[in-house]
Design a protein around this motif. Structure first.
Motif, PDB file in Angstrom:
ATOM      1  N   GLU A 255       1.317  -1.094  -0.353  1.00 12.00           N
ATOM      2  CA  GLU A 255       0.227   0.287   0.012  1.00 12.00           C
ATOM      3  C   GLU A 255       0.788   1.421   0.050  1.00 12.00           C
ATOM      4  O   GLU A 255       1.928   1.978   0.723  1.00 12.00           O
ATOM      5  CB  GLU A 255      -0.826  -0.035   1.684  1.00 12.00           C
ATOM      6  CG  GLU A 255      -1.678   1.541   1.382  1.00 12.00           C
ATOM      7  CD  GLU A 255      -2.794   0.576   2.697  1.00 12.00           C
ATOM      8  OE1 GLU A 255      -3.693   1.500   2.552  1.00 12.00           O
ATOM      9  OE2 GLU A 255      -2.289  -0.537   3.296  1.00 12.00           O
ATOM     10  N   PHE A 256       0.758   1.852  -1.242  1.00 10.22           N
ATOM     11  CA  PHE A 256       2.109   3.079  -1.219  1.00 10.22           C
ATOM     12  C   PHE A 256       1.467   4.297  -0.837  1.00 10.22           C
ATOM     13  O   PHE A 256       0.529   4.530  -0.384  1.00 10.22           O
ATOM     14  CB  PHE A 256       1.955   3.064  -3.295  1.00 10.22           C
ATOM     15  CG  PHE A 256       3.104   2.041  -3.138  1.00 10.22           C
ATOM     16  CD1 PHE A 256       3.730   2.555  -3.322  1.00 10.22           C
ATOM     17  CD2 PHE A 256       2.260   0.989  -3.751  1.00 10.22           C
ATOM     18  CE1 PHE A 256       4.865   0.359  -4.142  1.00 10.22           C
ATOM     19  CE2 PHE A 256       3.027   0.055  -4.506  1.00 10.22           C
ATOM     20  CZ  PHE A 256       4.492  -0.467  -4.306  1.00 10.22           C
ATOM     21  N   HIS A 257       2.041   5.325  -0.307  1.00 11.65           N
ATOM     22  CA  HIS A 257       2.474   6.421   0.562  1.00 11.65           C
ATOM     23  C   HIS A 257       2.869   7.601  -0.326  1.00 11.65           C
ATOM     24  O   HIS A 257       3.526   7.582  -1.031  1.00 11.65           O
ATOM     25  CB  HIS A 257       2.633   6.544   2.006  1.00 11.65           C
ATOM     26  CG  HIS A 257       2.041   5.525   2.495  1.00 11.65           C
ATOM     27  ND1 HIS A 257       0.575   5.416   2.684  1.00 11.65           N
ATOM     28  CD2 HIS A 257       2.455   4.273   2.777  1.00 11.65           C
ATOM     29  CE1 HIS A 257       0.493   3.794   3.818  1.00 11.65           C
ATOM     30  NE2 HIS A 257       1.802   3.281   3.649  1.00 11.65           N
ATOM     31  N   GLY A 258       2.996   8.746  -0.478  1.00  7.53           N
ATOM     32  CA  GLY A 258       3.541  10.132  -1.155  1.00  7.53           C
ATOM     33  C   GLY A 258       2.318  10.255  -2.390  1.00  7.53           C
ATOM     34  O   GLY A 258       1.756   9.976  -2.509  1.00  7.53           O
ATOM     35  N   ALA A 259       4.447  10.348  -2.868  1.00  7.82           N
ATOM     36  CA  ALA A 259       2.755  10.548  -4.147  1.00  7.82           C
ATOM     37  C   ALA A 259       2.574   9.437  -5.303  1.00  7.82           C
ATOM     38  O   ALA A 259       2.087   9.155  -6.389  1.00  7.82           O
ATOM     39  CB  ALA A 259       4.724  11.076  -5.340  1.00  7.82           C
ATOM     40  N   ASN A 260       3.057   8.356  -4.143  1.00  5.13           N
ATOM     41  CA  ASN A 260       1.660   6.691  -4.989  1.00  5.13           C
ATOM     42  C   ASN A 260       1.110   6.362  -4.742  1.00  5.13           C
ATOM     43  O   ASN A 260       0.756   4.904  -4.907  1.00  5.13           O
ATOM     44  CB  ASN A 260       2.964   6.069  -5.557  1.00  5.13           C
ATOM     45  CG  ASN A 260       3.927   5.946  -6.428  1.00  5.13           C
ATOM     46  OD1 ASN A 260       3.831   6.018  -7.192  1.00  5.13           O
ATOM     47  ND2 ASN A 260       5.212   6.073  -5.544  1.00  5.13           N
ATOM     48  N   ASP A 261       0.234   7.639  -3.407  1.00  3.80           N
ATOM     49  CA  ASP A 261      -0.479   7.312  -2.991  1.00  3.80           C
ATOM     50  C   ASP A 261      -1.781   6.507  -3.629  1.00  3.80           C
ATOM     51  O   ASP A 261      -1.822   7.287  -4.570  1.00  3.80           O
ATOM     52  CB  ASP A 261      -0.803   8.597  -1.957  1.00  3.80           C
ATOM     53  CG  ASP A 261      -2.103   7.939  -0.567  1.00  3.80           C
ATOM     54  OD1 ASP A 261      -2.066   7.134   0.557  1.00  3.80           O
ATOM     55  OD2 ASP A 261      -3.509   9.004  -0.788  1.00  3.80           O
ATOM     56  N   GLY A 262      -3.277   5.945  -3.237  1.00  2.00           N
ATOM     57  CA  GLY A 262      -3.953   5.165  -3.568  1.00  2.00           C
ATOM     58  C   GLY A 262      -3.912   3.884  -4.540  1.00  2.00           C
ATOM     59  O   GLY A 262      -4.284   2.839  -5.310  1.00  2.00           O
ATOM     60  N   LEU A 263      -1.982   3.906  -4.264  1.00  5.41           N
ATOM     61  CA  LEU A 263      -2.116   1.919  -5.728  1.00  5.41           C
ATOM     62  C   LEU A 263      -1.826   1.123  -4.633  1.00  5.41           C
ATOM     63  O   LEU A 263      -1.066   1.386  -3.416  1.00  5.41           O
ATOM     64  CB  LEU A 263      -0.640   2.661  -6.174  1.00  5.41           C
ATOM     65  CG  LEU A 263      -0.196   1.895  -7.177  1.00  5.41           C
ATOM     66  CD1 LEU A 263      -0.784   0.985  -7.914  1.00  5.41           C
ATOM     67  CD2 LEU A 263       0.929   1.496  -7.553  1.00  5.41           C
ATOM     68  N   VAL A 264      -1.962   0.250  -4.896  1.00  6.43           N
ATOM     69  CA  VAL A 264      -2.460  -1.008  -3.873  1.00  6.43           C
ATOM     70  C   VAL A 264      -2.157  -2.390  -5.278  1.00  6.43           C
ATOM     71  O   VAL A 264      -2.269  -2.443  -5.574  1.00  6.43           O
ATOM     72  CB  VAL A 264      -3.704  -1.169  -2.819  1.00  6.43           C
ATOM     73  CG1 VAL A 264      -3.446  -2.507  -2.336  1.00  6.43           C
ATOM     74  CG2 VAL A 264      -3.971   0.357  -2.381  1.00  6.43           C
ATOM     75  N   VAL A 265      -0.718  -2.917  -4.457  1.00  8.39           N
ATOM     76  CA  VAL A 265      -0.239  -4.135  -5.507  1.00  8.39           C
ATOM     77  C   VAL A 265       0.496  -4.937  -4.864  1.00  8.39           C
ATOM     78  O   VAL A 265       0.191  -5.334  -3.408  1.00  8.39           O
ATOM     79  CB  VAL A 265       0.382  -3.667  -6.435  1.00  8.39           C
ATOM     80  CG1 VAL A 265       1.285  -5.146  -7.108  1.00  8.39           C
ATOM     81  CG2 VAL A 265       0.397  -2.477  -7.092  1.00  8.39           C
ATOM     82  N   ALA A 266      -0.821  -6.521  -4.432  1.00  9.99           N
ATOM     83  CA  ALA A 266      -0.520  -7.708  -4.439  1.00  9.99           C
ATOM     84  C   ALA A 266       0.793  -8.716  -5.542  1.00  9.99           C
ATOM     85  O   ALA A 266       0.700  -8.580  -6.400  1.00  9.99           O
ATOM     86  CB  ALA A 266      -1.369  -8.518  -4.632  1.00  9.99           C
ATOM     87  N   GLU A 267       1.283  -8.560  -4.273  1.00 12.25           N
ATOM     88  CA  GLU A 267       2.658  -9.919  -5.289  1.00 12.25           C
ATOM     89  C   GLU A 267       2.670 -10.529  -5.017  1.00 12.25           C
ATOM     90  O   GLU A 267       2.676 -11.266  -2.893  1.00 12.25           O
ATOM     91  CB  GLU A 267       3.876  -8.635  -4.822  1.00 12.25           C
ATOM     92  CG  GLU A 267       4.073  -7.613  -5.131  1.00 12.25           C
ATOM     93  CD  GLU A 267       6.203  -6.992  -5.465  1.00 12.25           C
ATOM     94  OE1 GLU A 267       6.372  -7.787  -4.249  1.00 12.25           O
ATOM     95  OE2 GLU A 267       5.728  -6.767  -5.441  1.00 12.25           O
ATOM     96  N   VAL A 268       3.294 -11.805  -5.208  1.00 12.21           N
ATOM     97  CA  VAL A 268       3.211 -13.387  -4.932  1.00 12.21           C
ATOM     98  C   VAL A 268       4.795 -14.137  -5.366  1.00 12.21           C
ATOM     99  O   VAL A 268       4.746 -13.832  -6.786  1.00 12.21           O
ATOM    100  CB  VAL A 268       2.180 -14.352  -4.925  1.00 12.21           C
ATOM    101  CG1 VAL A 268       1.837 -14.812  -6.118  1.00 12.21           C
ATOM    102  CG2 VAL A 268       2.296 -15.809  -3.943  1.00 12.21           C
TER     103      VAL A 268
END
Length: 155
Positions: free
Chosen positions: A104-117
């Motif tokens: 869950e990104f913050h700052g300039a990337n706020d709003g982006l949420v990416v799942a990795e496996v």
């Protein structure tokens, strides 16, 4: 040789939050801009790592990671990074024998949420959690090294 086989996904909803077993705030920065590998330094407030990944984008890449002293990481982040740092909270979710890392990104990337496996091999079958959305493994915009240059807020 270390090899990372990782798939990235967007999230369909927020129900994954109910399964989080722990979360870490991560700060990371890149130490190079060109060449065949990305070199980054990252810490979670307790441990710090130097990470080297092949620049090849996709599911499978060479990856090497080494623990370094926290003071070294903080100095590198303050004085040696190319561009801004990435600030995110990484949530850990275990599902069907796999560890999902949800950033869950913050700052300039706020709003982006990416799942990795991370997988054992590229063709490994796995059950997709209901909260998993579109796969973005081959979209370079979603790689951290790209988010430093063109943050999510600028898309």
């Amino acid at each position: 040789m270390a090899r990372e086989i990782e798939r990235k996904f967007l999230l369909a909803d927020w129900s994954w939050r109910e399964e989080v077993e722990r979360s870490d705030r991560l700060v990371q920065g890149y130490l190079n801009e060109e060449g065949g590998a990305s070199v980054r330094v990252r810490h979670n407030g307790r441990q710090a790592f130097l990470n080297i990944k092949s620049r090849t984008l996709g599911i499978s890449r060479d990856e090497f990671e080494y623990e370094i002293p926290m003071a070294d990481a903080e100095r590198m982040l303050d004085h040696l990074t190319c561009g801004p740092v990435i600030d995110k909270t990484r949530h850990f979710v275990r599902r069907d024998g796999l560890l999902w890392e949800i950033d869950e990104f913050h700052g300039a990337n706020d709003g982006l949420v990416v799942a990795e496996v991370e997988l054992e091999h590229e063709d490994q079958a796995f059950e997709r959690p209901d909260w998993l959305g579109e796969e973005v493994s081959h979209d370079p915009r979603y790689y951290n090294v790209s988010l430093v240059k063109k943050p999510y807020s600028q898309w």
